[in-house]
Design a protein around this motif. Structure first.
Motif, PDB file in Angstrom:
ATOM      1  N   ILE A 187       0.857  -1.172   0.000  1.00  0.00           N
ATOM      2  CA  ILE A 187       0.000   0.000   0.000  1.00  0.00           C
ATOM      3  C   ILE A 187       0.893   1.221   0.000  1.00  0.00           C
ATOM      4  N   PRO A 188       0.615   2.148  -0.856  1.00  0.00           N
ATOM      5  CA  PRO A 188       1.529   3.287  -0.971  1.00  0.00           C
ATOM      6  C   PRO A 188       1.480   4.209   0.237  1.00  0.00           C
TER       7      PRO A 188
ATOM      8  N   VAL B 128      -1.158   9.043   3.786  1.00  0.00           N
ATOM      9  CA  VAL B 128      -1.923   8.152   2.926  1.00  0.00           C
ATOM     10  C   VAL B 128      -2.065   8.835   1.574  1.00  0.00           C
ATOM     11  N   GLU B 129      -1.767   8.084   0.506  1.00  0.00           N
ATOM     12  CA  GLU B 129      -1.822   8.718  -0.808  1.00  0.00           C
ATOM     13  C   GLU B 129      -3.255   8.967  -1.231  1.00  0.00           C
ATOM     14  N   GLU B 130      -3.386   9.998  -2.072  1.00  0.00           N
ATOM     15  CA  GLU B 130      -4.718  10.361  -2.562  1.00  0.00           C
ATOM     16  C   GLU B 130      -5.343   9.218  -3.321  1.00  0.00           C
ATOM     17  N   GLY B 131      -6.576   8.954  -3.035  1.00  0.00           N
ATOM     18  CA  GLY B 131      -7.289   7.904  -3.741  1.00  0.00           C
ATOM     19  C   GLY B 131      -7.152   6.551  -3.085  1.00  0.00           C
ATOM     20  N   LYS B 132      -6.180   6.441  -2.155  1.00  0.00           N
ATOM     21  CA  LYS B 132      -5.992   5.144  -1.498  1.00  0.00           C
ATOM     22  C   LYS B 132      -6.557   5.139  -0.096  1.00  0.00           C
ATOM     23  N   GLU B 133      -7.410   6.130   0.183  1.00  0.00           N
ATOM     24  CA  GLU B 133      -7.874   6.270   1.560  1.00  0.00           C
ATOM     25  C   GLU B 133      -8.658   5.044   2.027  1.00  0.00           C
TER      26      GLU B 133
END
Lengths: 362, 150
Positions: B5-6, B82-87
């Motif tokens: 997970i990024p 937390v990267e955008e879109g991976k919330e």
């Protein structure tokens, strides 16, 4: 033929603007001149009395009457007449349209001016003592139903607040039991929590409305911090009214003051960061190219965080109130609520005084 | 099966004084140290090893508020962006790590960012940090987790 009726339709639609009257008169003029192309009755007559060619000739019809070739010229007459009618109808239509557009333009200017006046009147404090004028209510209803609902609820909230303050005064002066006093205090606390719930709802509808404090009086707005009072400011006012406090209480109140201040600072810095973020997003790319919708859309997304801030600020106010009520005795809490309520009333009176204070003309 | 997970994780530099802005600026500017690639086991390890871990979206202003409050106590939290879109993936991840042991967050998908883990367990969001801060419960919790020394 419906020419006579159509020339009057504009004046019915548009009321009393002069250009339309001119149209009306202009139509009348035509009738009196007896212009054959709009005088339907004449045309109908002619249609019906084709045998009677002398009558046809006596009207100013552009169509030549031919005694011998009636049959052949009849269709030609009709076509000519129809074309002439069309030309006239088109001309009238153009004139009506011009008049309508003129009327729209002047209405628009009037509307802009009225809006400006309304805005000025609002700025200069149409709000007396925290209440809201009924006229303002109607206006808000058009703007945003969430706001209109909130304003009505807030008006009612203030009335209940004032009634509760009266009850507190009476309760403190009478010698009622602690248990009874506790109930009065709990009611007061719940009432404030109710306000925070109301604010949370209207913040979802329009967060800028809450941030601007439009629903409060001007002096209250002067002290505004993220849509309400600074908890630390209110603590300062409260504590001065609560002597005597035990040593333990003084210690706890001191801690509360400090925690409150730290929380406020954290929220304030978060707000600064939000401002920086929105500003940077909005200014991204080249300014001056003329196309900028993506930046505006992105900035709007960032701005959504403002709702969180308003909620967190109210959460802080609520927690601070709760903690104070834990530190204080019932009697002290009652005095505290009363002091707080009266302080806000004084602020509202200050706003009224300010609004009615004679000032030098601009 | 482990998904990468990024996440990017930083350690903040030591907080010098209450209210000092520099550690936070370093973090925000990405100038602070370790960038680790976050697989589930890494994150789990991070949460277990470090006394206080804050998970938040990049550039989130509420995260900034949480950080200010924690730094004000002298805590050195580790921040995980937390990267955008991976919330959603991140939140699912965190619920699994939490294992439903602590119900304060509302259980399962009730976790919201920013999320604070104290002593290996899910502590809560900004709401909980704020209320425990005011009520005075926050400091004992931090001390228990070894995040604070007198």
């Amino acid at each position: 033929m419906d020419f006579p009726s159509t020339q009057f339709v504009p004046s019915r639609m548009m009321g009393t603007y002069e250009p339309i009257h001119q149209i009306g008169m202009w139509g009348e003029n035509f009738k009196s001149i007896g212009n054959p192309s709009i005088s339907a009755s004449v045309i109908v007559e002619v249609d019906n009395k084709l045998e009677n060619e002398s009558e046809t000739a006596s009207h100013e019809m552009p169509v030549p009457s031919c005694k011998h070739d009636q049959e052949a010229s009849k269709p030609f007459d009709k076509i000519q007449r129809r074309l002439a009618q069309n030309r006239e109808a088109a001309r009238k239509s153009r004139l009506r349209k011009k008049a309508y557009v003129q009327q729209l333009e002047s209405s628009r200017l009037k509307l802009i001016q009225l809006e400006k006046e309304l805005e000025q009147a609002r700025e200069q404090g149409l709000y007396i003592g925290g209440g809201l004028e009924a006229g303002h209510l109607g206006f808000s209803g058009v703007v945003n139903p969430g706001i209109a609902a909130f304003e009505m609820e807030y008006k009612h909230w203030m009335q209940v607040q004032n009634r509760q303050l009266g009850e507190l005064r009476t309760a403190l002066n009478a010698q009622i039991s602690d248990i009874e006093l506790r109930i009065v205090v709990e009611n007061g606390m719940s009432h404030y929590f109710e306000l925070f719930r109301m604010k949370s709802t209207v913040a979802k509808a329009d967060v800028f409305y809450v941030m601007s404090g439009t629903w409060k009086t001007s002096a209250e707005r002067f002290f505004s911090w993220i849509g309400g009072f600074r908890p630390s400011e209110l603590l300062k006012v409260l504590v001065a009214q609560l002597d005597p406090l035990t040593d333990q209480q003084i210690f706890e109140v001191c801690n509360l003051k400090q925690s409150c201040q730290q929380a406020e600072d954290a929220l304030s810095q978060g707000m600064e960061k939000l401002q920086e973020t929105v500003s940077a997003t909005l200014a991204a790319g080249q300014l001056g190219q003329g196309t900028y919708f993506p930046q505006v859309a992105m900035a709007m997304e960032k701005l959504e965080a403002l709702v969180c801030f308003v909620n967190q600020a109210d959460h802080l106010r609520q927690e601070t109130l709760q903690q104070m009520s834990h530190i204080l005795t019932t009697r002290q809490a009652a005095r505290g609520l009363l002091a707080l309520g009266e302080y806000i009333q004084r602020l509202q009176d200050l706003s009224t005084l300010w609004a009615t204070h004679p000032r030098e003309p601009a | 099966m482990q998904e990468a997970i990024p996440y990017k994780s930083y350690s903040t530099t030591t907080a010098t004084a209450v209210g000092s802005r520099s550690p936070l600026l370093n973090f925000l500017g990405g100038g602070g140290g370790v960038v680790a690639n976050g697989s589930e086991s890494n994150i789990r390890k991070l949460v277990e090893e470090k006394a206080v871990v804050v998970f938040g979206r990049r550039g989130c202003c509420m995260c900034h508020v949480v950080m200010r409050l924690l730094l004000g106590h002298g805590v050195n939290p580790v921040v995980c962006e937390v990267e955008e879109g991976k919330e959603e993936a991140a939140i699912g991840e965190l619920s699994r790590i939490d294992g439903g042991g602590d119900d304060d967050g509302g259980g399962g998908g009730g976790i919201q960012l920013p999320a604070v883990f104290v002593g290996g367990k899910m502590f809560g969001g900004l709401d909980r940090v704020m209320s425990t801060h005011i009520s005075g419960e926050l400091v004992p919790v931090l001390k228990d987790a070894g995040a604070l020394w007198l």
